[in-house]
Design an enzyme around this catalytic site. Structure first.
Site, PDB file in Angstrom:
ATOM      1  N   LYS A 210      -5.993   6.143 -19.389  1.00  0.00           N
ATOM      2  CA  LYS A 210      -6.279   6.574 -20.760  1.00  0.00           C
ATOM      3  C   LYS A 210      -5.058   6.365 -21.669  1.00  0.00           C
ATOM      4  CE  LYS A 210     -10.319   7.567 -19.088  1.00  0.00           C
ATOM      5  NZ  LYS A 210     -10.258   8.184 -17.825  1.00  0.00           N
TER       6      LYS A 210
ATOM      7  N   ASP B 189      -4.101  18.803 -15.578  1.00  0.00           N
ATOM      8  CA  ASP B 189      -4.527  17.449 -15.939  1.00  0.00           C
ATOM      9  C   ASP B 189      -4.099  17.232 -17.384  1.00  0.00           C
ATOM     10  OD1 ASP B 189      -5.888  15.198 -16.868  1.00  0.00           O
ATOM     11  OD2 ASP B 189      -7.604  15.513 -15.545  1.00  0.00           O
TER      12      ASP B 189
ATOM     13  N   TYR C 102     -13.409  17.667 -16.680  1.00  0.00           N
ATOM     14  CA  TYR C 102     -13.896  16.289 -16.594  1.00  0.00           C
ATOM     15  C   TYR C 102     -14.994  16.235 -15.520  1.00  0.00           C
ATOM     16  CZ  TYR C 102     -14.210  11.472 -15.150  1.00  0.00           C
ATOM     17  OH  TYR C 102     -14.694  10.242 -14.785  1.00  0.00           O
TER      18      TYR C 102
ATOM     19  N   ARG D 238       0.851  -1.204   0.000  1.00  0.00           N
ATOM     20  CA  ARG D 238       0.000   0.000   0.000  1.00  0.00           C
ATOM     21  C   ARG D 238       0.884   1.252   0.000  1.00  0.00           C
ATOM     22  NH1 ARG D 238      -2.019   2.366   4.596  1.00  0.00           N
ATOM     23  NH2 ARG D 238      -2.173   0.396   5.704  1.00  0.00           N
TER      24      ARG D 238
END
Ligand code: PLP
Length: 403
Positions: free
Chosen positions: A217, A192, A118, A56
């Site tokens: 993406k 972004d 977005y 983690r």
């Protein structure tokens, strides 16, 4: 030591894992990492030495992917203020964006953002982070005078957050000018960079503080893993503060997703070149169709941000959208007649994806924001893939004929 059957099932007594040097990056699917010497483990816990403890927190496969994204975002920028970058990988783009806001802003702070954002980022800011005292100032980032006014007059503004090219109208925003405004007023800038990828656009060249991606993406490119990345140039902040949020919010990526990302990034340059050349041809093809009122592609000279895109991008990317004269009904009909393009959300995959923002990705965004920023009912978004472009145009042409 002679072990009994049950222990032999569990253990590998005569095998060390460092038996070979794999040619390809290994998937280190281990939750935790063991040590022979308790002192060595303590030193890592205390931050005196680097090493892996628990996945983690960090993991060798995750770190390989992080290092590659940082290298790509900084490629060729070594001389820009002695730029050094550190990336952190997350379970999704939203995980990265959430961690960016949480680690840099505190209650009372404001962030200037664009309207054409977005949908998930808009909702994160307006529905979740607003509950924690963080206020988004949704405004027109192209109006630099207005941004200058807000940025210099409101001491609570701590960040300008830019998504360029933007979702789903393919508007572009001037990273360099926005950075100059923010820096004058001691504010952070984050970009972004999902739609462009570091192959097309490197925001650190203009002085930004952070870049985030939905690496789900273009960076992955194959539509088979979800991940997000946050890249920063303040190494200490990335190593200590961002690490703390990542490990305590549990927004970490996994070894398998990181590995898929690593494999995808190997072909980023060649994929992007094909995405760009296909998208330009598809944009020109759609622009000639009488059922379409407007094509949004920043590679078209008619696009209002074409010159800006030319300045800050290497090429114009694979994303475009178009407005059907027949509105919502025409949009639904078109999507029913599509055969090759996949009707789905997401983008940046090798195959062409088509979607309808008003009923899909932007369904949770306030109607007045959609209206104000051109997210009309008849708008169709296309993520142009790397298939043979003739097949993409045939599919769209046949569907347009049918409406
Ligand atoms: N940023 C942009 C520009 C996006 O298009 C998306 C998702 O579509 C995200 C962020 C969120 O990424 P993820 O779906 O990986 O959480």
């Amino acid at each position: 030591m002679d072990l009994h059957f049950g222990s032999l099932c569990v253990r590998n007594p005569n095998t060390k894992f460092d038996f070979a040097r794999p040619h390809m990056e290994p998937i280190v699917a281990s939750t935790t990492f063991s040590y022979d010497d308790p002192e060595a483990l303590m030193e890592i816990f205390l931050g005196e030495k680097k090493g892996f403890i628990y996945s983690r927190w960090s993991n060798p496969t995750i770190e390989l992917a992080e290092n590659k994204v940082a290298a790509l975002e900084g490629c060729g920028l070594g001389n820009t203020e002695n730029l050094k970058l550190k990336a952190r990988l997350f379970s999704s783009g939203m995980g990265a964006i959430q961690t960016l806001f949480m680690s840099t802003l505190k209650p009372g702070d404001k962030v200037i953002v664009q309207g054409t954002l977005y949908g998930g980022t808009n909702e994160l800011l307006t529905k979740i982070l607003s509950q924690f005292g963080i206020t988004p100032l949704i405004t027109e980032l192209k109006n630099l005078n207005e941004i200058e006014r807000i940025s210099s007059s409101d001491k609570n503004v701590k960040m300008i957050y830019i998504e360029t090219p933007s979702n789903p109208t393919i508007d572009c925003y001037d990273i360099e000018s926005l950075c100059q405004i923010a820096k004058k007023n001691n504010q952070l800038v984050a970009v972004d960079n999902t739609f462009a990828s570091p192959y097309l656009q490197q925001p650190f060249a203009y002085g930004v503080d952070f870049v985030v991606h939905s690496s789900t993406k273009y960076l992955n490119g194959h539509g088979n893993s979800i991940s997000g990345v946050m890249v920063g140039k303040n190494i200490d902040f990335m190593e200590k503060d961002v690490f703390q949020y990542l490990k305590l919010l549990g927004t970490n990526s996994s070894a398998f997703d990181s590995w898929l990302l690593l494999q995808g990034m190997k072909t980023l340059e060649v994929r992007m070149q094909r995405h760009c050349s296909n998208a330009l041809q598809v944009a020109e093809f759609l622009g000639a169709n009488t059922k379409i009122s407007r094509v949004n592609y920043c590679g078209l000279p008619s696009h209002p941000d074409h010159l800006l895109a030319k300045k800050q991008m290497r090429d114009f990317g694979g994303m475009l959208s178009f407005d059907l004269k027949g509105g919502l009904e025409a949009g639904k009909k078109l999507l029913r007649h599509i055969k090759l393009c996949s009707l789905a959300v997401s983008l940046g995959t090798v195959d062409t994806i088509i979607q309808h923002p008003a009923s899909m990705s932007h369904v949770g965004v306030a109607k007045e924001i959609c209206q104000q920023y051109g997210i009309t009912d008849g708008l169709i978004r296309l993520s142009v893939g790397i298939e043979d472009v003739k097949d993409i145009m045939n599919d769209l042409g046949n569907a347009l004929d049918a409406i």
